[in-house]
Design a protein around this motif. Structure first.
Motif, PDB file in Angstrom:
ATOM      1  N   CYS A   1      -7.823  -5.735   2.281  1.00 32.79           N
ATOM      2  CA  CYS A   1      -8.094  -5.292   1.209  1.00 32.79           C
ATOM      3  C   CYS A   1      -7.260  -5.860  -0.396  1.00 32.79           C
ATOM      4  O   CYS A   1      -6.084  -6.097   0.183  1.00 32.79           O
ATOM      5  CB  CYS A   1      -7.657  -3.623   1.409  1.00 32.79           C
TER       6      CYS A   1
ATOM      7  N   ILE B   1      -4.022  -5.213   4.012  1.00 31.62           N
ATOM      8  CA  ILE B   1      -3.674  -5.499   2.601  1.00 31.62           C
ATOM      9  C   ILE B   1      -3.666  -7.073   2.291  1.00 31.62           C
ATOM     10  O   ILE B   1      -2.893  -7.630   3.064  1.00 31.62           O
ATOM     11  CB  ILE B   1      -2.558  -4.692   2.088  1.00 31.62           C
TER      12      ILE B   1
ATOM     13  N   LEU C   1      -2.480  -2.988  -5.033  1.00 30.43           N
ATOM     14  CA  LEU C   1      -1.875  -1.975  -3.976  1.00 30.43           C
ATOM     15  C   LEU C   1      -2.880  -0.706  -4.350  1.00 30.43           C
ATOM     16  O   LEU C   1      -3.518  -0.129  -3.413  1.00 30.43           O
ATOM     17  CB  LEU C   1      -0.463  -1.474  -4.160  1.00 30.43           C
ATOM     18  N   ASP C   2      -3.037  -0.633  -5.644  1.00 30.34           N
ATOM     19  CA  ASP C   2      -3.894   0.821  -5.921  1.00 30.34           C
ATOM     20  C   ASP C   2      -5.251   0.552  -5.376  1.00 30.34           C
ATOM     21  O   ASP C   2      -5.834   1.392  -5.043  1.00 30.34           O
ATOM     22  CB  ASP C   2      -3.907   0.854  -7.482  1.00 30.34           C
ATOM     23  N   LYS C   3      -5.875  -0.572  -5.620  1.00 25.30           N
ATOM     24  CA  LYS C   3      -7.221  -0.671  -5.183  1.00 25.30           C
ATOM     25  C   LYS C   3      -7.505  -0.813  -3.607  1.00 25.30           C
ATOM     26  O   LYS C   3      -8.244  -0.416  -3.119  1.00 25.30           O
ATOM     27  CB  LYS C   3      -7.609  -2.265  -5.763  1.00 25.30           C
ATOM     28  N   SER C   4      -6.429  -1.310  -2.895  1.00 28.81           N
ATOM     29  CA  SER C   4      -6.222  -1.334  -1.768  1.00 28.81           C
ATOM     30  C   SER C   4      -6.312   0.064  -0.993  1.00 28.81           C
ATOM     31  O   SER C   4      -6.898   0.329  -0.053  1.00 28.81           O
ATOM     32  CB  SER C   4      -5.304  -2.228  -1.107  1.00 28.81           C
ATOM     33  N   ILE C   5      -5.420   0.786  -1.537  1.00 33.87           N
ATOM     34  CA  ILE C   5      -5.277   2.232  -1.011  1.00 33.87           C
ATOM     35  C   ILE C   5      -6.713   2.789  -1.297  1.00 33.87           C
ATOM     36  O   ILE C   5      -7.249   3.568  -0.362  1.00 33.87           O
ATOM     37  CB  ILE C   5      -4.318   2.791  -1.792  1.00 33.87           C
ATOM     38  N   PHE C   6      -7.294   2.705  -2.397  1.00 34.51           N
ATOM     39  CA  PHE C   6      -8.658   3.163  -2.740  1.00 34.51           C
ATOM     40  C   PHE C   6      -9.885   2.810  -1.510  1.00 34.51           C
ATOM     41  O   PHE C   6     -10.600   3.554  -0.796  1.00 34.51           O
ATOM     42  CB  PHE C   6      -9.324   2.788  -4.019  1.00 34.51           C
TER      43      PHE C   6
ATOM     44  N   ILE D   1      -9.017   1.335   1.565  1.00 34.51           N
ATOM     45  CA  ILE D   1      -8.659   2.064   3.004  1.00 34.51           C
ATOM     46  C   ILE D   1      -8.873   3.194   3.128  1.00 34.51           C
ATOM     47  O   ILE D   1      -9.187   3.754   4.239  1.00 34.51           O
ATOM     48  CB  ILE D   1      -7.067   1.712   2.972  1.00 34.51           C
ATOM     49  N   LYS D   2      -8.947   4.289   1.958  1.00 31.98           N
ATOM     50  CA  LYS D   2      -9.373   5.577   2.246  1.00 31.98           C
ATOM     51  C   LYS D   2     -10.959   5.502   3.000  1.00 31.98           C
ATOM     52  O   LYS D   2     -11.148   6.627   3.762  1.00 31.98           O
ATOM     53  CB  LYS D   2      -9.191   6.344   1.143  1.00 31.98           C
TER      54      LYS D   2
ATOM     55  N   TYR E   1     -10.414   4.808   6.658  1.00 32.93           N
ATOM     56  CA  TYR E   1      -9.932   6.103   7.346  1.00 32.93           C
ATOM     57  C   TYR E   1     -10.990   7.140   7.342  1.00 32.93           C
ATOM     58  O   TYR E   1     -10.981   7.803   8.236  1.00 32.93           O
ATOM     59  CB  TYR E   1      -8.755   6.645   6.477  1.00 32.93           C
TER      60      TYR E   1
END
Length: 95
Positions: free
Chosen positions: A24, A54, A75-80, A82-83, A86
């Protein structure tokens, strides 16, 4: 082995969906849909993520792209992203 006994054996065995190397936020666009379809079709009872969740391109030993994402943006795009994974597989294990 008869078809009936093979069917019984298949329904009793553990079926694990193994999702590898998301990288990601650079995951292939159709990968999540593909994994959800495989999970549904095979009625998997476990989901395991392995490899790099990531990409971390900004800090990899590969040559970095000067116009690429900053560490924070990646990191911000990865968190978005990965959600979404999840939400699709809330009971998954990450190795």
């Amino acid at each position: 082995m008869t078809e009936a006994s093979l069917s019984q054996w298949f329904t009793r065995m553990a079926k694990v969906l193994v999702v590898g190397d998301l990288h990601c936020p650079f995951t292939l666009n159709k990968y999540l849909r593909f994994c959800k379809n495989v999970d549904r079709k095979l009625a998997c009872n476990y989901v395991v993520f392995f490899g790099e969740m990531i990409d971390k391109h900004y800090s990899s030993y590969h040559e970095t792209y000067p116009d690429g994402l900053s560490a924070g943006d990646e990191l911000d795009k990865s968190i978005f992203e990965i959600k979404k994974w999840y939400k699709a597989f809330p009971q998954a294990h990450v190795c």
